[in-house]
Design a protein around this motif. Structure first.
Motif, PDB file in Angstrom:
ATOM      1  N   LYS A 134       0.391   9.118  14.506  1.00  0.00           N
ATOM      2  CA  LYS A 134       1.426  10.122  14.297  1.00  0.00           C
ATOM      3  C   LYS A 134       0.995  11.446  14.918  1.00  0.00           C
ATOM      4  CE  LYS A 134       2.554   7.986   9.839  1.00  0.00           C
ATOM      5  NZ  LYS A 134       2.624   8.200   8.373  1.00  0.00           N
ATOM      6  N   VAL A 135       1.869  12.013  15.712  1.00  0.00           N
ATOM      7  CA  VAL A 135       1.609  13.296  16.365  1.00  0.00           C
ATOM      8  C   VAL A 135       2.737  14.251  15.988  1.00  0.00           C
ATOM      9  CG1 VAL A 135       1.188  14.526  18.522  1.00  0.00           C
ATOM     10  CG2 VAL A 135       0.455  12.135  18.286  1.00  0.00           C
ATOM     11  N   THR A 136       2.383  15.310  15.284  1.00  0.00           N
ATOM     12  CA  THR A 136       3.347  16.345  14.904  1.00  0.00           C
ATOM     13  C   THR A 136       3.072  17.594  15.732  1.00  0.00           C
ATOM     14  OG1 THR A 136       3.423  15.491  12.647  1.00  0.00           O
ATOM     15  CG2 THR A 136       4.288  17.705  13.005  1.00  0.00           C
ATOM     16  N   THR A 195      11.890  23.951  16.687  1.00  0.00           N
ATOM     17  CA  THR A 195      10.543  24.444  16.389  1.00  0.00           C
ATOM     18  C   THR A 195       9.578  23.336  16.008  1.00  0.00           C
ATOM     19  OG1 THR A 195      11.157  24.851  14.071  1.00  0.00           O
ATOM     20  CG2 THR A 195      11.429  26.681  15.628  1.00  0.00           C
ATOM     21  N   GLU A 196       9.996  22.083  16.080  1.00  0.00           N
ATOM     22  CA  GLU A 196       9.113  20.986  15.684  1.00  0.00           C
ATOM     23  C   GLU A 196       9.470  19.723  16.456  1.00  0.00           C
ATOM     24  OE1 GLU A 196       7.369  19.139  11.515  1.00  0.00           O
ATOM     25  OE2 GLU A 196       9.512  19.551  11.658  1.00  0.00           O
ATOM     26  N   ALA A 197       8.447  18.944  16.763  1.00  0.00           N
ATOM     27  CA  ALA A 197       8.630  17.653  17.417  1.00  0.00           C
ATOM     28  C   ALA A 197       7.719  16.644  16.730  1.00  0.00           C
ATOM     29  CB  ALA A 197       8.302  17.743  18.909  1.00  0.00           C
ATOM     30  N   TYR A 198       8.047  15.363  16.891  1.00  0.00           N
ATOM     31  CA  TYR A 198       7.305  14.319  16.178  1.00  0.00           C
ATOM     32  C   TYR A 198       7.360  13.033  16.986  1.00  0.00           C
ATOM     33  CZ  TYR A 198       6.091  10.962  12.470  1.00  0.00           C
ATOM     34  OH  TYR A 198       5.511   9.955  11.738  1.00  0.00           O
ATOM     35  N   VAL A 199       6.215  12.361  17.062  1.00  0.00           N
ATOM     36  CA  VAL A 199       6.125  11.065  17.738  1.00  0.00           C
ATOM     37  C   VAL A 199       5.274  10.153  16.856  1.00  0.00           C
ATOM     38  CG1 VAL A 199       5.325   9.799  19.758  1.00  0.00           C
ATOM     39  CG2 VAL A 199       6.348  12.061  20.043  1.00  0.00           C
TER      40      VAL A 199
END
Length: 223
Positions: free
Chosen positions: A131-133, A116-120
């Motif tokens: 930061k991209v959430t 349910t979540e991704a992060y770069v």
């Protein structure tokens, strides 16, 4: 600073300016949609009070207004973070974010994609951290949260999301930009003490032919 770096810096500033103009245009269109939706709600309430519209028409107007208001709140820059939503899956948003990092020549320092979540987290040489959430609000709705540096940068954040948006499926961009279209269902008025007229019954089209075929079947065969 070398001439090549100066040219690249000017290009990035120009792109950031274009992204900021696009963001202002989106906000202007969003405010117009909100005013239109508010007017639809007011008209629907007035019609409900005066009895000039059926409940189905009022419900359809309310659904259209609610969807338009949701579109108007699709993007916002709050407390150093750019927040946006698109009608894409989490995996599609994650892949578009990685494509953006590669396109802008950013070095990806950290990345993950869970249920349910991704992060770069990426960074250019001698540049701020980006930061991209990504948060999955449903199987086909993903929320993007972008922060540039420690205090945030609206122009660069707009540029980053503009490039992410360009790599999303075409259906997501159409859903974000197209206005809601709802066809109201108008029900006939109900008059107390009067029964509605029955629906007409169509006669069989081939009744005559079927009678002839039945007579032919019952005729005795000739020897």
């Amino acid at each position: 600073m070398s001439g090549h770096n100066q040219v690249e810096l000017k290009m990035n500033v120009s792109r950031a300016g274009q992204a900021q103009k696009q963001l202002r245009g989106r906000r202007k269109r969003a405010r117009a949609r909100i005013r239109l939706a508010a007017s639809a709600v007011v008209v629907g309430m007035m019609c409900a009070l005066s009895g000039c519209a059926s409940p189905a028409v009022i419900a359809a107007a309310a659904a259209t207004a609610g969807f338009t208001l949701a579109q108007g709140q699709a993007e916002a820059y709050i407390n150093g973070k750019l927040k946006a939503a698109r009608m894409v899956s989490l995996q599609e948003g994650y892949e578009a974010t990685l494509t953006m990092a590669d396109e802008l020549k950013l070095d990806v320092k950290e990345k993950y994609c869970r249920k349910t979540e991704a992060y770069v987290r990426a960074q250019a040489k001698d540049g701020p951290s980006i930061k991209v959430t990504l948060q999955a609000k449903s199987p086909m709705i993903t929320k993007f949260i972008i922060r540039v540096g420690l205090m945030g940068d609206q122009a660069v954040s707009s540029l980053v999301f503009w490039r992410i948006d360009s790599h999303l499926p075409a259906s997501a961009k159409m859903a974000a930009s197209a206005p809601a279209q709802t066809v109201p269902v108008v029900m006939p008025p109900v008059v107390p003490g009067v029964e509605p007229a029955p629906e007409p019954v169509e006669a069989p089209a081939n009744k005559k032919d079927s009678s002839a075929e039945t007579a032919a079947d019952t005729r005795p065969e000739e020897e």
